[in-house]
Design a protein around this motif. Structure first.
Motif, short mmCIF file in Angstrom:
data_model
loop_
_atom_site.label_atom_id
_atom_site.label_comp_id
_atom_site.label_asym_id
_atom_site.label_seq_id
_atom_site.Cartn_x
_atom_site.Cartn_y
_atom_site.Cartn_z
N MET A 134 2.57 -3.45 -3.70
CA MET A 134 3.68 -3.26 -2.45
C MET A 134 2.66 -2.59 -1.09
O MET A 134 2.38 -1.92 -0.22
CB MET A 134 3.77 -1.63 -2.63
CG MET A 134 4.65 -0.64 -1.75
SD MET A 134 6.73 -1.62 -2.05
CE MET A 134 6.92 -1.27 -3.33
N ALA A 135 3.05 -3.77 0.08
CA ALA A 135 3.49 -3.58 1.39
C ALA A 135 3.80 -3.09 2.60
O ALA A 135 5.43 -2.96 2.22
CB ALA A 135 3.11 -5.42 2.05
N VAL A 142 1.07 4.97 2.29
CA VAL A 142 0.21 4.91 1.41
C VAL A 142 -0.44 6.34 0.17
O VAL A 142 -0.18 5.62 -0.97
CB VAL A 142 -1.04 4.54 2.04
CG1 VAL A 142 -2.21 4.77 1.28
CG2 VAL A 142 -1.09 3.20 2.65
N PRO A 143 -0.38 6.88 0.47
CA PRO A 143 -0.73 7.92 0.01
C PRO A 143 -0.04 8.58 -1.15
O PRO A 143 -0.23 8.79 -2.55
CB PRO A 143 -1.29 9.62 0.28
CG PRO A 143 -0.47 8.71 1.84
CD PRO A 143 -0.53 7.69 2.39
N PHE A 144 1.80 8.04 -1.23
CA PHE A 144 2.53 8.44 -1.88
C PHE A 144 1.76 7.39 -3.31
O PHE A 144 2.87 7.45 -4.12
CB PHE A 144 3.89 8.02 -0.76
CG PHE A 144 4.82 8.20 -2.20
CD1 PHE A 144 5.33 9.55 -2.29
CD2 PHE A 144 5.31 7.40 -2.64
CE1 PHE A 144 6.43 9.89 -3.17
CE2 PHE A 144 6.66 7.65 -3.22
CZ PHE A 144 7.25 9.31 -3.45
N TYR A 145 1.69 6.26 -2.80
CA TYR A 145 2.00 5.15 -3.94
C TYR A 145 0.31 5.80 -4.19
O TYR A 145 0.65 4.92 -5.38
CB TYR A 145 2.15 3.49 -3.26
CG TYR A 145 3.46 3.45 -3.19
CD1 TYR A 145 4.54 3.14 -4.49
CD2 TYR A 145 4.18 3.78 -1.77
CE1 TYR A 145 5.61 2.18 -4.01
CE2 TYR A 145 5.49 2.87 -1.89
CZ TYR A 145 6.30 2.40 -2.15
OH TYR A 145 7.77 2.42 -2.94
N THR A 153 -0.53 -1.45 0.19
CA THR A 153 -1.42 -1.85 1.33
C THR A 153 -0.18 -1.64 2.73
O THR A 153 0.68 -2.08 2.70
CB THR A 153 -1.70 -3.43 1.41
OG1 THR A 153 -2.53 -3.91 0.43
CG2 THR A 153 -2.91 -3.58 2.54
N PHE A 154 -1.19 -0.83 3.26
CA PHE A 154 -0.45 -0.79 5.08
C PHE A 154 -0.73 -1.76 5.99
O PHE A 154 -1.61 -2.44 5.95
CB PHE A 154 -1.13 0.26 5.25
CG PHE A 154 -0.52 0.62 7.19
CD1 PHE A 154 1.10 0.78 7.23
CD2 PHE A 154 -1.40 0.56 7.56
CE1 PHE A 154 0.99 1.09 8.45
CE2 PHE A 154 -1.40 1.04 9.33
CZ PHE A 154 0.19 1.17 9.26
#
Length: 372
Positions: A134-135, A142-145, A153-154
């Protein structure tokens, strides 16, 4: 295969395809998109322009078209499997396609996360089962995933690179055939035909009220590439208002505007990045709205407001999205300098939260890494 279901997504898809081809010239692209992706050399098996609908009732009305498009892409995944499937936004459609790809052993890169942090958060576990990476656009995703064990990846927000007006206000207005000495209000009714039907009439009525209050005003309407002139013509012909319609120069149009009436969507972020005071409006079917009120877990619908974590920009939805409240808000933005100035300061602070540019280049490199 690249799949995008609406104007903003297919614009990103075109940029990603171009960035991948620059690094790997032999790469072949096909999928679902519109004019931008076709110009970037993507073979469009399904035209995204006919797929861009939003809302439960609206989707049901277009279901045969959506099912046909899905069937075409599903068949292609089996008969000519790609090395990678890149899905851009359009979650209800794309997550189903991801499931098909996963079963077929095809890697899936998802760009622009479904807003699971805003509603139906339980979907994150299903996403983890069908998406290989997931980009995401925003650091808070980010912390949610990660918490759900989904590879993430952010990459940042692509609009930081893409939103680049080429002209100052007066030059932009002059190039559009408008008078730099008169104030200009932008009318941004959305990129979907369903949005035009629901929003353009009320936007034109709002503009007419503003014209009666401030006769010096002039109006400009940028037509999305996903629409045709005939989609707008019946509404413009029925209005007493003189409106300059422009195609293909959204950011220059924005830089020429003193204020804008904007349909909720990607354009709201673009306006914030350009620094144009605006009001956000939206209407949907009553059933869709009532369902949404019960399941959405964020206090705003405008993504710029969500990022800022406050109501920078006024949001007028459903019964509030009527000519007088809309006209009153634009009136305030034009005639209360402190109000507009504070909004511009808020936009600048929001921009800092989005990090540096280069998002689409990062997606391209990530895609090539996944294809190794």
């Amino acid at each position: 295969m690249i799949v995008a279901g609406e104007a903003s997504g297919e614009m990103y898809g075109a940029q990603i395809a171009s960035a991948i081809r620059a690094l790997s010239p032999e790469t072949r692209f096909f999928g679902m998109g519109g004019n931008c992706m076709r110009e970037a050399g993507v073979e469009t098996l399904v035209d995204a322009n006919v797929m861009a609908v939003m809302g439960l009732v609206e989707v049901v009305a277009h279901l045969p078209t959506i099912v046909s498009g899905f069937t075409t892409l599903k068949k292609k995944l089996h008969t000519d499997p790609p090395d990678l499937l890149i899905l851009i936004d359009y979650p209800d459609f794309n997550l189903r396609l991801a499931k098909v790809a996963k079963k077929a052993g095809i890697k899936v890169l998802y760009f622009i996360s479904p807003q699971v942090w805003a509603w139906r958060s339980h979907r994150v576990h299903g996403i983890g089962r069908v998406v290989d990476m997931m980009a995401v656009l925003f650091p808070f995703e980010v912390p949610f995933y990660q918490k759900a064990g989904v590879p993430v990846t952010f990459v940042g927000h692509p609009l930081l690179d893409l939103v680049k007006p080429t002209m100052k206000r007066d030059d932009a207005l002059a190039s559009l055939g408008l008078d730099p000495q008169r104030r200009c209000v932008g009318l941004f009714p959305g990129s979907r035909r369903s949005e035009i039907q629901k929003l353009l009439p009320v936007i034109l009525e709002s503009a007419q009220l503003l014209k009666e209050r401030m006769p010096d005003l002039q109006f400009v309407l940028p037509r999305a590439t996903s629409l045709k002139d005939e989609d707008l013509a019946p509404y413009l012909a029925g209005s007493r208002l003189e409106v300059r319609v422009v195609t293909g120069r959204n950011h220059d149009v924005m830089s020429g505007c003193d204020a804008v009436i904007a349909a909720s969507g990607t354009v709201v972020m673009e306006l914030a990045l350009v620094g144009v005071p605006h009001v956000i409006i939206y209407k949907m079917s009553p059933l869709t709205y009532q369902i949404g009120r019960r399941v959405i877990n964020v206090p705003h619908i405008g993504i710029s407001n969500i990022i800022a974590e406050k109501r920078m920009v006024q949001e007028l939805l459903q019964h509030e999205a009527e000519p007088k409240p809309i006209a009153d808000e634009i009136d305030a933005l034009l005639n209360r300098p402190g109000y507009a100035a504070q909004m511009r300061e808020d936009f600048a602070a929001m921009r800092v939260k989005l990090g540096n540019g280069g998002a689409l280049g990062r997606v391209a490199r990530l895609a090539l890494e996944m294809m190794k």
